[in-house]
Design a protein around this motif. Structure first.
Motif, PDB file in Angstrom:
ATOM      1  N   TYR A 139       0.834  -1.215   0.000  1.00 39.88           N
ATOM      2  CA  TYR A 139       0.000   0.000   0.000  1.00 39.88           C
ATOM      3  C   TYR A 139       0.867   1.263   0.000  1.00 39.88           C
ATOM      4  N   LEU A 140       1.941   1.242   0.750  1.00 43.72           N
ATOM      5  CA  LEU A 140       2.840   2.402   0.775  1.00 43.72           C
ATOM      6  C   LEU A 140       3.478   2.608  -0.593  1.00 43.72           C
ATOM      7  N   HIS A 141       3.822   1.513  -1.268  1.00 44.48           N
ATOM      8  CA  HIS A 141       4.392   1.598  -2.620  1.00 44.48           C
ATOM      9  C   HIS A 141       3.399   2.236  -3.589  1.00 44.48           C
ATOM     10  N   HIS A 142       2.107   2.036  -3.339  1.00 47.61           N
ATOM     11  CA  HIS A 142       1.070   2.604  -4.208  1.00 47.61           C
ATOM     12  C   HIS A 142       0.546   3.937  -3.691  1.00 47.61           C
ATOM     13  N   GLY A 143       1.276   4.558  -2.785  1.00 56.50           N
ATOM     14  CA  GLY A 143       0.951   5.923  -2.393  1.00 56.50           C
ATOM     15  C   GLY A 143       0.097   6.092  -1.166  1.00 56.50           C
ATOM     16  N   ALA A 144      -0.075   5.057  -0.361  1.00 59.70           N
ATOM     17  CA  ALA A 144      -0.863   5.216   0.870  1.00 59.70           C
ATOM     18  C   ALA A 144      -0.206   6.267   1.766  1.00 59.70           C
ATOM     19  N   ARG A 145      -1.025   7.104   2.393  1.00 63.04           N
ATOM     20  CA  ARG A 145      -0.514   8.139   3.295  1.00 63.04           C
ATOM     21  C   ARG A 145      -0.201   7.488   4.649  1.00 63.04           C
ATOM     22  N   VAL A 146       1.060   7.556   5.036  1.00 62.98           N
ATOM     23  CA  VAL A 146       1.500   6.826   6.220  1.00 62.98           C
ATOM     24  C   VAL A 146       0.869   7.371   7.495  1.00 62.98           C
ATOM     25  N   ASP A 147       0.524   8.652   7.531  1.00 57.54           N
ATOM     26  CA  ASP A 147      -0.055   9.237   8.744  1.00 57.54           C
ATOM     27  C   ASP A 147      -1.531   9.588   8.584  1.00 57.54           C
ATOM     28  N   ALA A 148      -2.230   8.917   7.653  1.00 57.35           N
ATOM     29  CA  ALA A 148      -3.681   9.112   7.525  1.00 57.35           C
ATOM     30  C   ALA A 148      -4.352   8.703   8.836  1.00 57.35           C
ATOM     31  N   ARG A 149      -5.403   9.426   9.206  1.00 58.60           N
ATOM     32  CA  ARG A 149      -6.115   9.156  10.469  1.00 58.60           C
ATOM     33  C   ARG A 149      -7.434   8.434  10.191  1.00 58.60           C
ATOM     34  N   ASN A 150      -7.803   7.525  11.083  1.00 58.74           N
ATOM     35  CA  ASN A 150      -9.121   6.916  10.974  1.00 58.74           C
ATOM     36  C   ASN A 150     -10.116   7.667  11.855  1.00 58.74           C
TER      37      ASN A 150
END
Length: 425
Positions: free
Chosen positions: A197-208
């Protein structure tokens, strides 16, 4: 009228459904294949697998979901399609057959589509077939979950790869918790999913929805011992990719609070060495040290004294002296915790009344340690201990890094770093 409101083609009491359930329960793949590929009248038939509508039978006993007086009624009805059943079971040939006959890949009378079912089961070949037939990679279930949110096991990595290849969004928030796929991977310690997911651009500090980052979610999930190494790798990955070691959730709890709440010393060490604040207080006024002390008696097998050591060697404030008897009472079954904490004070007045808070069986089990503790009631600490405290005070929160640089034998370095010995001097 929605598809879930119409009469099913095969109601729960039909002969077809009885045969279908028998094949599912017995694991009879050949019979199941015949039923869903040959016996159904049309490929998108709606099949009712369960219906607990007690209102249909007033004489039936009320199910647990009914709260008499509050009149909170829960009616569970399970609808599905042949394609959903085939995908859930991982029957690739059946999925291919049904799609070839024109089955709708996105039909979801029960709230989940065939692609959701394939991902839940980790059936990569089925997921790829559905995507090749234009299944929506971001289709939301009735609970607001996309297929990526249902990639919850190590076996589903191939499904996640296929979804991303077909344009699935790695940023989608899903369900009541508003988790992203990265949160789901973190909660379940799926380090390879997280890397993908990080390789595909997931935001590491996104909040739920609870204000948690993926790192916070990973640190807060309870783990079996066999998962600890994977969790550590996942958290190290998130930190390397820029995750904030001190990100607070809606309760002002940091990842360190959560790691300490589960008494996980290796994770606490990782966070502390990436700058996590050992002084941090949550909304309830609890520090990371308080969290591990609250947990210690419940998880002695996790060696909570190691987490206490890590915190104190990174500058955590110790417990207010007047509160020490409360710690003694709650952590008596783990004397190593008491020892590490007691040795963090230059001098702490020992009271004979403390004996009253230690259960007799615990005292007898750990006699050597507790006799050494109460022997200090009228005796000052030894000079070596006072020197230890002076050096630790000088080094402050850098004890963990500076003590190993001292030209001292390893035994003395361990002494300075509060390594427990089993008795007090």
């Amino acid at each position: 009228m929605s598809i879930s409101d119409r009469l099913p083609d095969y109601p729960v009491n039909s002969d077809f459904v009885r045969k279908l359930k028998s094949a599912l329960e017995g694991g009879d793949e050949a019979r199941l294949r015949d039923l869903i590929c040959a016996d159904v009248r049309h490929v998108d038939a709606v099949i009712e697998l369960a219906n607990d509508d007690w209102m249909k039978d007033p004489s039936a006993p009320l199910p647990p979901g009914v709260l008499v007086g509050l009149w909170t009624l829960e009616y569970k009805r399970e609808l599905t399609t042949p394609l959903c059943i085939a995908a859930a079971q991982g029957h690739t040939a059946c999925v291919r057959h049904l799609l070839g006959r024109g089955a709708d890949p996105d039909a979801s009378p029960g709230g989940r589509g065939a692609l959701h079912e394939a991902c839940l089961g980790g059936h990569t070949a089925c997921a790829r077939l559905l995507l090749q037939h234009r299944a929506d990679p971001d289709l939301l279930s009735a609970e607001g979950l996309a297929p990526l949110h249902l990639c919850r096991t190590a076996a589903s990595l191939g499904c996640a790869q296929a979804l991303l290849e077909h344009g699935a969004s790695v940023q989608l928030e899903g369900g009541a918790g508003r988790d992203t796929p990265l949160h789901v991977a973190a909660q379940r310690c799926l380090d390879e999913h997280a890397r993908l997911y990080l390789h595909h651009g997931a935001r590491v500090d996104a909040r739920n929805g609870r204000g948690e980052t993926a790192l916070s979610a990973a640190c807060g999930a309870a783990r079996r011992p066999d998962e600890h190494a994977r969790c550590l790798r996942l958290c190290a990955l998130l930190l390397r990719r820029g995750a904030a070691a001190d990100a607070r959730d809606e309760d002002e709890r940091s990842p360190l609070h959560k790691a300490c709440g589960h008494a996980r010393p290796s994770l606490a060490r990782l966070l502390l060495r990436h700058g996590a604040d050992a002084h941090a207080l949550d909304y309830g006024g609890a520090s990371p040290l308080a969290r591990v002390l609250q947990t210690a008696a419940c998880a002695p097998e996790a060696e909570p004294q190691l987490t206490v050591q890590e915190l104190l060697n990174h500058g955590s404030p110790t417990v207010w002296p007047d509160a020490f008897p409360k710690v003694l009472k709650s952590c008596a079954v783990v004397p190593a915790v008491i020892e590490v904490l007691f040795n963090s004070y230059p001098q702490l007045r020992v009271s004979e009344s403390w004996k009253e808070v230690i259960p007799e069986e615990v005292f007898q089990m750990h006699q050597a340690f507790y006799r050494s503790l109460f022997a200090l009631a009228h005796t000052p600490r030894c000079l070596q201990h006072l020197c230890r405290c002076a050096i630790r005070k000088s080094f402050g929160r850098k004890c963990f890094s500076l003590v190993p640089l001292l030209p001292l034998p390893e035994t003395l370095q361990n002494y300075l770093l509060l390594e427990p010995e089993g008795i007090l001097h």
